[in-house]
Enzyme design. Structure first.
Site, PDB file in Angstrom:
ATOM      1  N   HIS A 339      -4.222  30.111   4.715  1.00 57.55           N
ATOM      2  CA  HIS A 339      -3.464  29.311   4.045  1.00 57.55           C
ATOM      3  C   HIS A 339      -2.029  28.888   4.277  1.00 57.55           C
ATOM      4  O   HIS A 339      -1.311  27.549   3.983  1.00 57.55           O
ATOM      5  CB  HIS A 339      -3.609  29.495   2.327  1.00 57.55           C
ATOM      6  CG  HIS A 339      -4.799  29.209   1.840  1.00 57.55           C
ATOM      7  ND1 HIS A 339      -5.805  30.040   1.782  1.00 57.55           N
ATOM      8  CD2 HIS A 339      -5.115  28.079   1.220  1.00 57.55           C
ATOM      9  CE1 HIS A 339      -7.102  29.534   1.035  1.00 57.55           C
ATOM     10  NE2 HIS A 339      -6.522  28.371   0.579  1.00 57.55           N
ATOM     11  N   GLY A 340      -1.414  29.855   4.849  1.00 53.29           N
ATOM     12  CA  GLY A 340      -0.073  29.584   5.266  1.00 53.29           C
ATOM     13  C   GLY A 340       0.403  30.856   6.110  1.00 53.29           C
ATOM     14  O   GLY A 340       0.194  31.652   5.691  1.00 53.29           O
TER      15      GLY A 340
END
Length: 504
Positions: A339-340
């Site tokens: 996700h990041g």
């Protein structure tokens, strides 16, 4: 170009739909491929070669794995049988190439920053590296790399047959409804429709309605509650109060659901309009009674991807409790990192994994005990909202500052910033509608109406039942028309507000 823009809704999409139905069937994939290139290059032209490279790599690797390289016969591999060295190398090339793209373009600066931090902490400033360049994150790279990897993995595992039709394969990879933010579509699910699909009036109308619902989710709810969430998360931490912290987190909880599920609804709806049937990506996750159930309902295309290609190959739950917990933590560590490229995402993934392990460990003790639904639902929502704090925060310090404020330990007095400055009647209305809409209220209502109609038809039939069914259908159509009208009005006045998952 984003779905929730006037250019897309009133120009790009109508032109693509018109061309798709006017052209002969054999040209439709080519038309969709060209439209998808235009869609992607509208805002990301410099990184378009990356998606081309990923597509070509996995297309060639799929042929090698299937034994069809250099004109050989394409065959579906037998699951569980030994693979040749060439097949293994082709799979490694596919995985290495795609993961390498992610490592360079998504995690390069994260790795460099952490290397420098570790070297500084150890007094080794001489080995620090300060590159004189910046690598931007290409749009949709997390989605299309996972999508193309699923193709070669499924060919290798014998779950699908490779294709020699390069245009069809490129259309599958680049199909604009799901290109930049999912759902992650597997080739096996659309292989037949790439070759032979038919769009009926019923399917097209269903797709248009689904698209409209998704558009309304984004414009009328997600964008509205995003304003107070963004403003509160951007304000100085020393002015934060418990009321403001909770307002921001509740708003973000609604924002991320309606933003991402709205995008998925639009993607699924457009897929139906072109003859494709993408699998569902959300199933009312905020109605869950456990975190385990939540992950069966939230971003289902990603959670099933990790399940099928990582969790199960690691052993799943077949090798005892300790190994199961390790597998769960590993999967959700990587899920957070997907996700990041930041520690707050890593923490968020580990946080989710810990609760999944805890639920699995406690399941035997709770078996047979009836826990009130209100308590289980409150537990899921509390755990989820605390997790969203790390997902939304700019760094770990801000995340812990918000958690302290939510617990009542806040430095703000409410004199400089207060709830009234961030939430007006429109925000409260969007929150109320969002709270109801995030639960399966409408499906329940529809099922009740349909059950009543079926009961009346079984009892008496006749014109009265036909009239009732017509009235219900007309009410649904009218509701969708109102949603589209309100969304169009919002489009005419709204500023650019991209989807949250565009940055992943």
């Amino acid at each position: 170009m984003v779905f929730s823009s006037t250019v897309f809704v009133f120009l790009f999409l109508p032109v693509v739909i018109t061309g798709h139905f006017l052209l002969p069937r054999r040209w439709r994939n080519g038309w969709l491929f060209l439209a998808s290139i235009w869609f992607y290059c509208w805002g990301e032209m410099r990184y378009f070669p990356l998606i081309v490279a990923s597509s070509v790599l996995d297309y060639c690797c799929g042929l090698v794995i299937s034994g069809a390289w250099r004109g050989g016969e394409i065959r579906t591999l037998e699951p569980g049988t030994p693979r040749t060295r060439a097949q293994k190398l082709a799979l490694l090339a596919s995985l290495g190439g795609n993961l390498g793209l992610l490592a360079v373009f998504k995690y390069f600066h994260f790795l460099v920053d952490n290397w420098n931090a570790a070297a500084g902490a150890l007094g080794l400033a001489g080995v620090q590296w300060h590159p004189g360049f910046t690598i931007a994150l290409p749009l949709g790279i997390s989605f299309y790399t996972f999508q193309t990897m699923s193709y070669t993995l499924d060919v290798y595992l014998g779950r699908t047959r490779a294709t020699r039709h390069f245009l069809n394969y490129c259309t599958y990879v680049s199909l604009f409804p799901q290109l930049v933010a999912g759902p992650i579509v597997r080739y096996a699910d659309v292989a037949h429709e790439l070759q032979n699909r038919r769009v009926t009036l019923e399917h097209f109308a269903s797709g248009a309605g689904r698209f409209t619902v998704g558009l309304a989710k984004k414009l009328l709810i997600a964008n509205t509650v995003a304003l107070p969430a963004d403003r509160i998360f951007a304000m100085p931490g020393d002015h934060l109060t418990p009321e403001l912290a909770w307002l921001a987190v509740v708003c973000y909880t609604l924002q991320i659901y309606f933003d991402f599920s709205g995008y998925s609804d639009m993607a699924i709806g457009m897929g139906r309009m072109f003859g494709f049937h993408f699998l569902e990506n959300f199933n009312y996750p905020y109605a869950s009674r456990s975190i385990t159930e939540f992950w069966r309902r939230w971003h289902m295309s990603l959670s099933t991807w990790f399940r099928d290609y990582l969790y199960i190959p690691l052993g799943g739950n077949r090798r005892g409790p300790a190994r199961t917990y390790v597998n769960l933590i590993t999967v959700f560590f990587l899920c957070g990192l997907w996700h990041g490229a930041a520690w707050q995402f890593v923490f968020w993934g580990l946080y989710q994994g810990v609760f999944l392990c805890a639920e699995r460990a406690l399941a035997p003790r709770l078996a047979g005990r009836r826990v009130p639904v209100v308590l289980t639902h409150a537990y899921v929502m509390l755990v989820t909202m605390v997790g969203w704090v790390f997902f939304r925060a700019e760094n770990m310090n801000q995340a812990f500052g918000f958690l302290e404020a939510m617990a009542g330990i806040a430095p703000g007095t409410g004199l400089v910033y207060n709830v009234g400055m961030f939430a007006d009647r429109e925000v409260w209305l969007a929150m109320a509608v969002g709270a109801v809409g995030s639960l399966p209220v409408l499906p329940w209502l529809q099922s009740r109406v349909q059950a009543w109609l079926d009961e009346q038809a079984a009892r008496s039939g006749g014109h009265a039942v036909v009239a009732a069914e017509t009235a219900w259908s007309a009410a649904v159509i009218a509701g969708i028309a109102v949603l589209f009208l309100l969304s169009a009005m919002e489009l005419s006045s709204a500023t650019h507000n991209p989807f949250i998952y565009f940055r992943f």
